[in-house]
Design a protein around this motif. Sequence first.
Motif, short mmCIF file in Angstrom:
data_model
loop_
_atom_site.label_atom_id
_atom_site.label_comp_id
_atom_site.label_asym_id
_atom_site.label_seq_id
_atom_site.Cartn_x
_atom_site.Cartn_y
_atom_site.Cartn_z
N LEU A 35 0.83 -1.20 0.00
CA LEU A 35 0.00 0.00 0.00
C LEU A 35 0.87 1.25 0.00
O LEU A 35 0.63 2.19 -0.76
N LEU A 36 1.88 1.25 0.87
CA LEU A 36 2.78 2.41 0.94
C LEU A 36 3.57 2.59 -0.35
O LEU A 36 3.90 3.72 -0.74
N ALA A 37 3.85 1.48 -1.02
CA ALA A 37 4.59 1.54 -2.29
C ALA A 37 3.67 1.84 -3.47
O ALA A 37 4.15 2.04 -4.59
N GLY A 38 2.35 1.85 -3.21
CA GLY A 38 1.41 2.09 -4.29
C GLY A 38 1.32 0.96 -5.29
O GLY A 38 0.98 1.18 -6.46
N ARG A 39 1.60 -0.30 -4.84
CA ARG A 39 1.61 -1.45 -5.76
C ARG A 39 0.77 -2.61 -5.22
O ARG A 39 1.22 -3.75 -5.19
N LEU A 40 -0.44 -2.32 -4.82
CA LEU A 40 -1.31 -3.39 -4.36
C LEU A 40 -1.64 -4.39 -5.45
O LEU A 40 -2.13 -5.50 -5.17
N ASP A 41 -1.35 -4.04 -6.71
CA ASP A 41 -1.58 -4.99 -7.80
C ASP A 41 -0.64 -6.18 -7.72
O ASP A 41 -0.85 -7.19 -8.40
N LEU A 42 0.41 -6.07 -6.90
CA LEU A 42 1.37 -7.17 -6.73
C LEU A 42 1.02 -8.06 -5.54
O LEU A 42 1.84 -8.90 -5.13
N THR A 43 -0.16 -7.91 -4.99
CA THR A 43 -0.54 -8.63 -3.78
C THR A 43 -0.45 -10.15 -3.94
O THR A 43 0.01 -10.85 -3.04
N LEU A 44 -0.89 -10.67 -5.08
CA LEU A 44 -0.89 -12.12 -5.27
C LEU A 44 0.49 -12.71 -5.05
O LEU A 44 0.64 -13.73 -4.37
N TYR A 45 1.52 -12.08 -5.60
CA TYR A 45 2.87 -12.64 -5.54
C TYR A 45 3.44 -12.59 -4.12
O TYR A 45 4.01 -13.58 -3.63
N ALA A 46 3.30 -11.46 -3.46
CA ALA A 46 3.85 -11.34 -2.11
C ALA A 46 3.07 -12.18 -1.10
O ALA A 46 3.66 -12.77 -0.19
N SER A 47 1.75 -12.25 -1.28
CA SER A 47 0.95 -13.03 -0.34
C SER A 47 1.18 -14.53 -0.50
O SER A 47 0.88 -15.31 0.41
N ALA A 48 1.71 -14.94 -1.66
CA ALA A 48 2.02 -16.37 -1.85
C ALA A 48 2.96 -16.86 -0.77
O ALA A 48 2.79 -17.95 -0.22
N GLY A 49 3.97 -16.06 -0.45
CA GLY A 49 4.88 -16.44 0.63
C GLY A 49 4.31 -16.15 2.00
O GLY A 49 4.47 -16.93 2.93
N LEU A 150 10.25 -12.81 -0.43
CA LEU A 150 10.20 -11.84 0.67
C LEU A 150 9.00 -12.11 1.58
O LEU A 150 9.10 -12.04 2.80
N GLY A 151 7.85 -12.42 0.96
CA GLY A 151 6.69 -12.77 1.77
C GLY A 151 6.93 -14.02 2.59
O GLY A 151 6.48 -14.13 3.74
N GLY A 152 7.66 -14.99 2.01
CA GLY A 152 7.99 -16.21 2.73
C GLY A 152 8.91 -15.94 3.92
O GLY A 152 8.77 -16.57 4.98
N VAL A 153 9.84 -15.03 3.75
CA VAL A 153 10.71 -14.66 4.87
C VAL A 153 9.89 -14.05 6.00
O VAL A 153 10.10 -14.36 7.19
N VAL A 154 8.95 -13.18 5.64
CA VAL A 154 8.06 -12.61 6.65
C VAL A 154 7.29 -13.71 7.37
O VAL A 154 7.18 -13.72 8.60
N ALA A 155 6.76 -14.66 6.61
CA ALA A 155 6.00 -15.76 7.20
C ALA A 155 6.87 -16.59 8.15
O ALA A 155 6.42 -16.98 9.23
N TRP A 156 8.10 -16.87 7.74
CA TRP A 156 9.00 -17.65 8.57
C TRP A 156 9.30 -16.93 9.88
O TRP A 156 9.26 -17.54 10.96
N VAL A 157 9.57 -15.65 9.80
CA VAL A 157 9.86 -14.87 11.01
C VAL A 157 8.65 -14.82 11.94
O VAL A 157 8.76 -15.02 13.15
N VAL A 158 7.48 -14.59 11.36
CA VAL A 158 6.26 -14.54 12.17
C VAL A 158 5.99 -15.89 12.82
O VAL A 158 5.63 -15.97 14.00
#
Length: 527
Positions: A35-49, A150-158
């Motif tokens: 959202l801050l980057a203005g690229r919510l259109d990339l949600t599918l890829y980041a949310s995959a991880g 990057l999303g996967g790294v976030v998931a692993w840390v969480v």
Amino acid sequence: MPVRAALRLAPLGDIWHKPALSGVAALAVVLVTLLLAGRLDLTLYASAGAMCALYGHGLPYAARAKALGWVVAGMLAGTTVALVTAALTESVAVRVAVAAVLAGVHKAACDASRIGPPGNVVLTFVAASAAFVPGERLADVPVHVGLGVLGGVVAWVVGMAPGVVRPDGPERVAVARALEATARLVRAGGCSAGDEDARQARHAAATAVNAAWQTLLRSGDRREGLRRLLVRAESAAAACAGGRVLDECAPGGRVPGGRVRGGADAGTLAGWAHELRKGRPVPEPPICDARTEAAERAELSGIAAERDAATAGAAARWAFLARWWRVVATVAAGAALAGWVSMALGVGRPYWAVVTAAAVFAANTTMSWSRALQRVLGNLLGVALFTALVPLTRWGAVALIVAVLVMQFVTEAAITRNYWLGSVFVAPMAMLMTEFAGAEPVSALVADRWLDTCLGAAAGLLACVLLPDRRAADRVRDGLERLRGALVELREAADLAAGEWWSAALPQERIAAAERAGHHRLAELTA
């Protein structure tokens, strides 16, 4: 086919909030960043991880670290294949076929590894969605997969973060469940009676104890105090199954060392479980009679060998992954059929039919019927919920993000009660995720979702009926022969050990209970 049982609500799960909070936290980091980057259109890829944070919450943290790594790798491998397919061909039929094969592989891999909830559905949903990304180019695939990493790294840390505060949390929960189940068995009174309530209590206690041992075996040589508690729960359950209580461990009286006798009664077992869940110091079981103490020490000394056997068993499961070809074939066939029919009917998102068909497949036809019924009912109600929510979510990006996160949180609570109730919130969340790429007419979304749900459920059931597991009965017979052999071996080993003057005291109650349960099971299955 059962209907009422399929729709019956179970009690709320005891740790539902853990995957709920983890999933919300990982998704929130990803969505707010985009959202801050203005690229919510990339949600599918980041949310995959990021959605990998839903996995592994019953595992000790050392095992969870590895499991989450494999889940992220599997998620991104499937997503990569799907994205490459989307970039190489515009053929909807080919995309459906690839998504269907990935669905079969996901199902087989999740079943073979026993990764647990949410299983293959999330993996298949992301991969199938990626296979239908419009305008995907090969040059974009590395960037999009990188966002998934990057999303996967976030998931692993969480997923690993709670281990900093409570490093033995999963083990505590598993042992607490076993203690609580054993306490209910003891409270049931005539535990050796043949009534249905007693049978269910014995089964629940045995299942919880076995699950706790599997968790402790994965934690290595640590958690000695938890092992002692679990062994004492086994002693109480074995004594109860033998028609008596451990009078030698009855509360009251001091023993050398200042410890209090006690530990077999239901109140004490439940109290220990409460202490474990609250994060307090691990209770120490009091001294019991000499025979039980010797049996428990003997069992603890055999844990290392059992851990080695469990490791070997896990390796064998992967070595014989080829046995899962039927799962791959059945799921892929049902998913492909659903997707192609949806395509022929002109539905805009045939991958929803693919996901539904993959979600319907279960261990047998009866279970698949129940899952299909639950999926259809849940999605019907979920579509209605989406219709009510969408005017609010179109106020802006923040409203859309909040709605998705709320649906994610509520889903984890609802799905522990019944799959259909969880689907009521999964369906609108999946439909809302499409809004990040751009708003579409609500009527089209609703029609596509409802039609794809019905097609997917029907195709999944049809595949289960037409491609049954014809070796199931053979495996039952093989299992019966192994069980007979194991019972004979157990009796021979006990008799031989009893005749040796140097042999430690044997857990006679546990041996008798195992033999009785085995003979009862043989009689039931043979009949």
